[in-house]
Design a protein around this motif. Sequence first.
Motif, mmCIF file in Angstrom:
data_model
loop_
_atom_site.group_PDB
_atom_site.id
_atom_site.type_symbol
_atom_site.label_atom_id
_atom_site.label_comp_id
_atom_site.label_asym_id
_atom_site.label_seq_id
_atom_site.Cartn_x
_atom_site.Cartn_y
_atom_site.Cartn_z
ATOM 1 N N TYR A 46 12.244 1.828 1.514
ATOM 2 C CA TYR A 46 11.467 1.436 2.732
ATOM 3 C C TYR A 46 10.301 2.205 3.218
ATOM 4 O O TYR A 46 9.160 1.694 3.463
ATOM 5 C CB TYR A 46 12.514 1.518 3.728
ATOM 6 N N ILE A 47 10.364 3.693 3.009
ATOM 7 C CA ILE A 47 9.146 4.478 3.335
ATOM 8 C C ILE A 47 8.160 4.488 2.154
ATOM 9 O O ILE A 47 7.007 4.271 2.621
ATOM 10 C CB ILE A 47 9.861 5.863 3.190
ATOM 11 N N LYS B 200 0.838 -1.198 -0.019
ATOM 12 C CA LYS B 200 -0.025 -0.036 0.070
ATOM 13 C C LYS B 200 0.896 1.182 0.150
ATOM 14 O O LYS B 200 0.273 2.418 -0.473
ATOM 15 C CB LYS B 200 -0.996 -0.118 1.031
ATOM 16 N N ASP C 190 16.376 3.820 1.622
ATOM 17 C CA ASP C 190 15.591 4.559 2.694
ATOM 18 C C ASP C 190 14.002 4.909 2.208
ATOM 19 O O ASP C 190 13.233 4.740 2.601
ATOM 20 C CB ASP C 190 16.042 5.964 3.058
ATOM 21 N N HIS D 243 5.305 12.473 -2.491
ATOM 22 C CA HIS D 243 4.909 13.318 -1.203
ATOM 23 C C HIS D 243 3.226 13.244 -1.098
ATOM 24 O O HIS D 243 2.709 14.177 -0.461
ATOM 25 C CB HIS D 243 5.175 14.671 -1.296
ATOM 26 N N GLU D 244 2.759 11.996 -1.350
ATOM 27 C CA GLU D 244 1.489 11.754 -1.220
ATOM 28 C C GLU D 244 1.068 10.197 -0.462
ATOM 29 O O GLU D 244 2.188 9.595 -0.743
ATOM 30 C CB GLU D 244 0.467 11.801 -2.410
ATOM 31 N N ALA D 245 -0.006 10.289 0.114
ATOM 32 C CA ALA D 245 -0.106 8.828 0.593
ATOM 33 C C ALA D 245 -1.509 8.341 0.102
ATOM 34 O O ALA D 245 -2.472 9.008 0.006
ATOM 35 C CB ALA D 245 -0.394 8.651 2.194
ATOM 36 N N LEU E 105 -3.845 6.074 7.502
ATOM 37 C CA LEU E 105 -3.809 5.142 8.661
ATOM 38 C C LEU E 105 -4.897 5.588 9.658
ATOM 39 O O LEU E 105 -5.562 4.777 10.249
ATOM 40 C CB LEU E 105 -2.676 4.864 9.262
ATOM 41 N N LEU F 74 5.211 8.334 -0.666
ATOM 42 C CA LEU F 74 5.576 9.528 -0.020
ATOM 43 C C LEU F 74 6.915 10.078 -0.477
ATOM 44 O O LEU F 74 7.204 11.105 -0.353
ATOM 45 C CB LEU F 74 5.936 9.045 1.417
#
Lengths: 407, 113
Positions: free
Chosen positions: A390-391, A34, A387, A399-401, A405, A395
């Motif tokens: 992983y993130i 996701k 990195d 720079h969006e999700a 959550l 993002l």
Amino acid sequence: MINYVDTVWMLIATALVMIMTPTLAFFYGGLVRKKNVLSVLMQTYVILSVVSIQWILIGYSLAFGPDLGGVIGYLNYAALTGVGMDPIKGQTIPQQVFVLFQMMFAVITPALIIGAFIERIKFSGFVVFTLLWTTLIYDPMAHWVWSSDGWLAKLGALDFAGGTVIHILAGISALIMALCLGKRTGMTTGHAPHNLPLAVLGAGFLWFGWFGFNAGSALSVGPVTVSAFLNTNTAAAAAAITWMILDWIENKVPTVLGVITGIVAGLVAITPAAGYVKPMAAIVIGACGSIFGFIFVTKIKAQFGYDDSLDVFGVHGIAGIVGALATGLFATKQINPGGANGLFYGNPKQFLIQGLAVAVAVVFSAVGTFIIFKVVDVVIGLRVDNDDEYIGLDLTQHHEAGYTLME
Amino acid sequence: MKYVVAIIKPHKLEQVKAELEKEEVTLMTVVDALGCGRQRGVTEVYRGVKEVGNLLHKVKIEIAVNDAFLERTISAIIRGAREGEIGDGKIFVFDLNDCIRIRTGERGGKAIG
């Protein structure tokens, strides 16, 4: 002479093929984790936009412009200069409709490759890679097979709707990208799709759009159009059932992901053959697409350990090769007088021609993609750092999700 | 008895689980979490509107252990989760008053394992 029934159908077919690219976005998007869903949707929609513009600026002319030695088209039609409402010789639709229909094929081909490099590709490098790939790999290959002056077309290679030009090209390029980029970090056995229903919906709409893809490739309305339509549905159904049975036997359980993977494998396999074969052949071709796809996805990939993340090579590459070769077996002039007979109809030479076209597509896309990868990787970079991986690409690249959550 | 709560990077979960398994610690509760410590969040932009320093996605692992298992549990979590960077997470240890297995009614240390 323009036939407006043909024209209406081709406009509809164009829209059907167009919707396949956003649909593919959701098919792939549902299968990733996701934290990367937006990146996949973004890549597909950007390809739709970038290749649409590239196509009218130079792509169409490279693929279908006045022939230069059977290898490439001159740039006479760049920016659609002189491309108007008059049909091309032998066609009954305005040339601009042909431009549009072919544009959607040019769009979806690089979009298919995304599945191999998801979750680790750097967006800037991806955009440049896509532009170079569509210009240097897709456009020439489309010229060779689909332009009446292309050297493979002149040899008599049959590719009704793009088994070679689209699926083998994308599948092999995907494998090269997966090998060059390397595995996703920390990925040993794959992962669960983050939203399987999204992928299921995607597969359903791919099936829907594929009617335009295959039946539209007749470029008119007639018996061949209907044959292609029927064969498309038949092969998809046969392949879905085949994959389900293989899953049931091998993994002891029929899976949803298995069925939708089978659907795509069947649709891919029938693509080059759709307008040349009888419905019973479509069943065999669809089933074979699933059988060979299944072997490559579940056995060969595990054995060699390449991270072709969403099985672009295993499904599109392999089923594409199966379909292109099967066309050389099952093609018959009873279905398409403008085509050729295959091996089973007394013309073994056709099978050899198909084999040659497959080999050309494999070698050309493998070498070409490797070179483009190296150049773009050195100049811009094609892989995000650990990195960022992983993130997640959503993002870090946009720079969006995709999901919150918590509110 | 101790109650161990660890906040780790989400992608480290599999490694932490593997390390815990080596120490024979296999019972745990895992939840999705958002958190911010010293590590800055990623700036998000929606139609030009920036949201700075958002919370980062983390995973929270909760494990009840008998005292003899405490250090092994802690070192396993560190082995699995440590990258040596800001954002690797934290481990909190609490005293645990009691533990009851609902099925059998067992209490205390016997109910933990």
